[in-house]
Design a protein around this motif. Structure first.
Motif, PDB file in Angstrom:
ATOM      1  N   TYR A 205       0.850  -1.190   0.000  1.00  0.00           N
ATOM      2  CA  TYR A 205       0.000   0.000   0.000  1.00  0.00           C
ATOM      3  C   TYR A 205       0.885   1.239   0.000  1.00  0.00           C
ATOM      4  O   TYR A 205       1.521   1.560   1.005  1.00  0.00           O
TER       5      TYR A 205
ATOM      6  N   ASN B  85      -3.825  -7.209   4.963  1.00  0.00           N
ATOM      7  CA  ASN B  85      -5.138  -7.178   4.318  1.00  0.00           C
ATOM      8  C   ASN B  85      -6.108  -8.110   5.047  1.00  0.00           C
ATOM      9  O   ASN B  85      -6.684  -9.026   4.472  1.00  0.00           O
TER      10      ASN B  85
ATOM     11  N   SER C  85      -7.234  -1.259  -0.326  1.00  0.00           N
ATOM     12  CA  SER C  85      -6.349  -0.695  -1.359  1.00  0.00           C
ATOM     13  C   SER C  85      -6.974   0.516  -2.043  1.00  0.00           C
ATOM     14  O   SER C  85      -6.283   1.284  -2.706  1.00  0.00           O
TER      15      SER C  85
END
Length: 218
Positions: free
Chosen positions: A97, A104, A112
């Protein structure tokens, strides 16, 4: 070396473990844990490598929560983790990122897509219940130098998450390779990876097979 108090940085690690006990109690008493025992967290695990002197701290976490005691507990654990000098953060289900690894996990929507100008917890407030996300905000937004992050899994993540022995194998390989002489790695991770229901060979089993010794949390 048999217990955490034997370690050189025992005071810093004990502070993390003490904060984690409060966090774990909050998680194990929340509404979700009352519905399902599978939602409860096991204790933290600290491993030591006799040859290198490396230390790995496994912190089971709830990936998200809206409950204040859980969120406050996660923030406290992250605070003490970041007080460990030159600590290394292992990242579960990592994504890149804006040039930084972000876990995640626990997102109801695609993280994202979050604009860089938007704070993580403004994007999704429930992420405050996650130790990994609390560490991210302290490290990245606080621009803490000397603290590295590394992928605990391959990128992109393997979509086959359950009954897949490669997941825990990969995690332990990356933990081992990134925790050398004098290093301290902290790995906030979903409790499944410490459960035989997920994989008979848990993270602890793999680590001990790789010559990491599980210490008593004393």
């Amino acid at each position: 070396m048999n217990k955490v108090s034997d370690l050189t940085d025992s005071d810093k690690i004990q502070a993390v473990l003490t904060a984690f006990k409060t966090y774990r109690t909050a998680v194990n008493n929340d509404a979700l844990s009352q519905v399902s025992d599978d939602a409860k967290l096991p204790d933290a695990q600290v491993f030591y490598h006799n040859s290198s002197g490396g230390i790995i701290i496994i912190l089971p976490e709830r990936h998200d929560s809206t409950e204040d005691p859980v969120q406050g507990g996660a923030a406290s654990v992250a605070k003490y983790v970041m007080e460990i000098p030159r600590v290394k953060i292992a990242v579960e289900e990592p994504i890149n990122y804006y040039g930084t690894l972000l876990s995640n996990v626990g997102w109801a929507k695609d993280v994202s897509t979050k604009p860089q100008s938007t704070k993580l917890f403004d994007f999704e407030a429930s992420a405050q219940g996650s130790i990994s996300h609390q560490i991210y905000t302290r490290q990245v937004y606080g621009m803490v130098l000397g603290t590295s992050r590394y992928a605990a899994e391959k990128m992109p993540r393997d979509p086959n998450r359950y009954n897949n022995p490669e997941i825990n194998t990969t995690m332990v390989r990356n933990l081992d390779q990134n925790t050398g002489a004098g290093d301290i790695s902290v790995f906030p991770v979903g409790p499944d990876h410490l459960s035989v229901a997920y994989d008979r060979d848990t993270l602890g089993v793999h680590l001990q097979a790789a010559n990491w010794k599980l210490l008593s949390n004393e």
